[in-house]
Design a protein around this motif. Structure first.
Motif, PDB file in Angstrom:
ATOM      1  N   LEU A   1       0.826  -1.209   0.000  1.00 47.18           N
ATOM      2  CA  LEU A   1       0.000   0.000   0.000  1.00 47.18           C
ATOM      3  C   LEU A   1       0.860   1.258   0.000  1.00 47.18           C
ATOM      4  CD1 LEU A   1      -2.835  -0.947   2.497  1.00 47.18           C
ATOM      5  CD2 LEU A   1      -3.138  -0.181   0.142  1.00 47.18           C
ATOM      6  N   GLY A   2       1.961   1.202   0.747  1.00 49.18           N
ATOM      7  CA  GLY A   2       2.880   2.336   0.778  1.00 49.18           C
ATOM      8  C   GLY A   2       3.460   2.630  -0.590  1.00 49.18           C
ATOM      9  N   ARG A   3       3.777   1.584  -1.335  1.00 47.78           N
ATOM     10  CA  ARG A   3       4.281   1.776  -2.696  1.00 47.78           C
ATOM     11  C   ARG A   3       3.190   2.335  -3.611  1.00 47.78           C
ATOM     12  NH1 ARG A   3       6.799  -3.082  -1.686  1.00 47.78           N
ATOM     13  NH2 ARG A   3       5.168  -4.254  -2.728  1.00 47.78           N
TER      14      ARG A   3
ATOM     15  N   THR B   1     -11.590   5.130   0.612  1.00 43.34           N
ATOM     16  CA  THR B   1     -10.120   5.109   0.585  1.00 43.34           C
ATOM     17  C   THR B   1      -9.581   3.967  -0.264  1.00 43.34           C
ATOM     18  OG1 THR B   1     -10.046   6.121   2.775  1.00 43.34           O
ATOM     19  CG2 THR B   1      -8.051   5.014   2.052  1.00 43.34           C
ATOM     20  N   THR B   2     -10.305   2.841  -0.307  1.00 42.24           N
ATOM     21  CA  THR B   2      -9.810   1.676  -1.057  1.00 42.24           C
ATOM     22  C   THR B   2     -10.180   1.711  -2.539  1.00 42.24           C
ATOM     23  OG1 THR B   2     -11.747   0.381  -0.385  1.00 42.24           O
ATOM     24  CG2 THR B   2      -9.740   0.129   0.941  1.00 42.24           C
ATOM     25  N   ARG B   3     -10.867   2.755  -2.983  1.00 43.20           N
ATOM     26  CA  ARG B   3     -11.193   2.836  -4.413  1.00 43.20           C
ATOM     27  C   ARG B   3      -9.911   2.755  -5.240  1.00 43.20           C
ATOM     28  NH1 ARG B   3     -14.882   7.994  -5.177  1.00 43.20           N
ATOM     29  NH2 ARG B   3     -13.198   8.769  -3.893  1.00 43.20           N
ATOM     30  N   GLY B   4      -9.963   1.911  -6.263  1.00 45.73           N
ATOM     31  CA  GLY B   4      -8.815   1.750  -7.147  1.00 45.73           C
ATOM     32  C   GLY B   4      -7.786   0.747  -6.650  1.00 45.73           C
ATOM     33  N   LEU B   5      -8.058   0.131  -5.505  1.00 45.24           N
ATOM     34  CA  LEU B   5      -7.150  -0.877  -4.949  1.00 45.24           C
ATOM     35  C   LEU B   5      -7.854  -2.232  -4.924  1.00 45.24           C
ATOM     36  CD1 LEU B   5      -5.832   1.044  -1.804  1.00 45.24           C
ATOM     37  CD2 LEU B   5      -4.509   0.493  -3.853  1.00 45.24           C
ATOM     38  N   PRO B   6      -7.086  -3.309  -4.910  1.00 43.18           N
ATOM     39  CA  PRO B   6      -7.730  -4.604  -4.713  1.00 43.18           C
ATOM     40  C   PRO B   6      -8.485  -4.610  -3.369  1.00 43.18           C
ATOM     41  CG  PRO B   6      -5.466  -4.900  -5.436  1.00 43.18           C
ATOM     42  CD  PRO B   6      -5.642  -3.439  -5.148  1.00 43.18           C
ATOM     43  N   PRO B   7      -9.695  -5.170  -3.340  1.00 45.58           N
ATOM     44  CA  PRO B   7     -10.534  -5.084  -2.138  1.00 45.58           C
ATOM     45  C   PRO B   7      -9.907  -5.679  -0.874  1.00 45.58           C
ATOM     46  CG  PRO B   7     -11.741  -6.079  -3.971  1.00 45.58           C
ATOM     47  CD  PRO B   7     -10.348  -5.845  -4.433  1.00 45.58           C
TER      48      PRO B   7
END
Length: 141
Positions: free
Chosen positions: A27-29, A88-94
């Motif tokens: 997530l940091g990357r 906040t998690t939009r655009g990330l794997p769930p």
């Protein structure tokens, strides 16, 4: 022998911490360190508020002062934190939405297990779990 289950629980918490560390690194990357921390804290807050609301709905009494003795406070907190987590998690794997659950396990585990086996044994077991988890994770990278 009476310490075996708490030690195994602490070891499992350490394994979870290794998973959380890997997820936070990814997530940091992807988003940055502060953003990864924000996401993790939102997941922790959502889950803890839901747990406390559930306990109150079951009729348990929390050892917290007013207004934190009311179920509506925790339902509201869970909803607000949960919506913020989803945004906040939009655009990330769930699956990144669960990062804070590992931290919550550590917090609740420490509060539950440390009085039974002590700080040194709890931390030793969680660190052993982290090291084991890191080796397992390294083998799969």
């Amino acid at each position: 022998m009476s310490n075996l289950l708490p030690i195994l629980a602490a070891l499992s918490i350490g394994l979870g911490a290794a998973v959380q560390t890997g997820m936070l690194g990814a997530l940091g990357r992807a988003r940055g360190p502060s953003e990864a921390s924000w996401l993790s804290i939102l997941a922790t807050a959502t889950a803890l508020a839901a747990i406390l609301a559930y306990r109150l709905l079951r009729g348990e009494t929390l050892a917290l002062p007013a207004p934190f003795d009311r179920v509506a406070v925790f339902i509201g907190a869970a909803l607000i934190a949960g919506v913020a987590l989803l945004l906040t998690t939009r655009g990330l794997p769930p699956y990144y939405a669960i990062t804070g659950l590992f931290g919550l396990a550590f917090i609740i585990g420490a509060a539950t297990i440390v009085p039974r086996i002590g700080i040194a044994l709890f931390l030793s077991a969680t660190i052993a779990g982290q090291l084991l988890g890191a080796q397992i994770g390294r083998a799969h990278v």
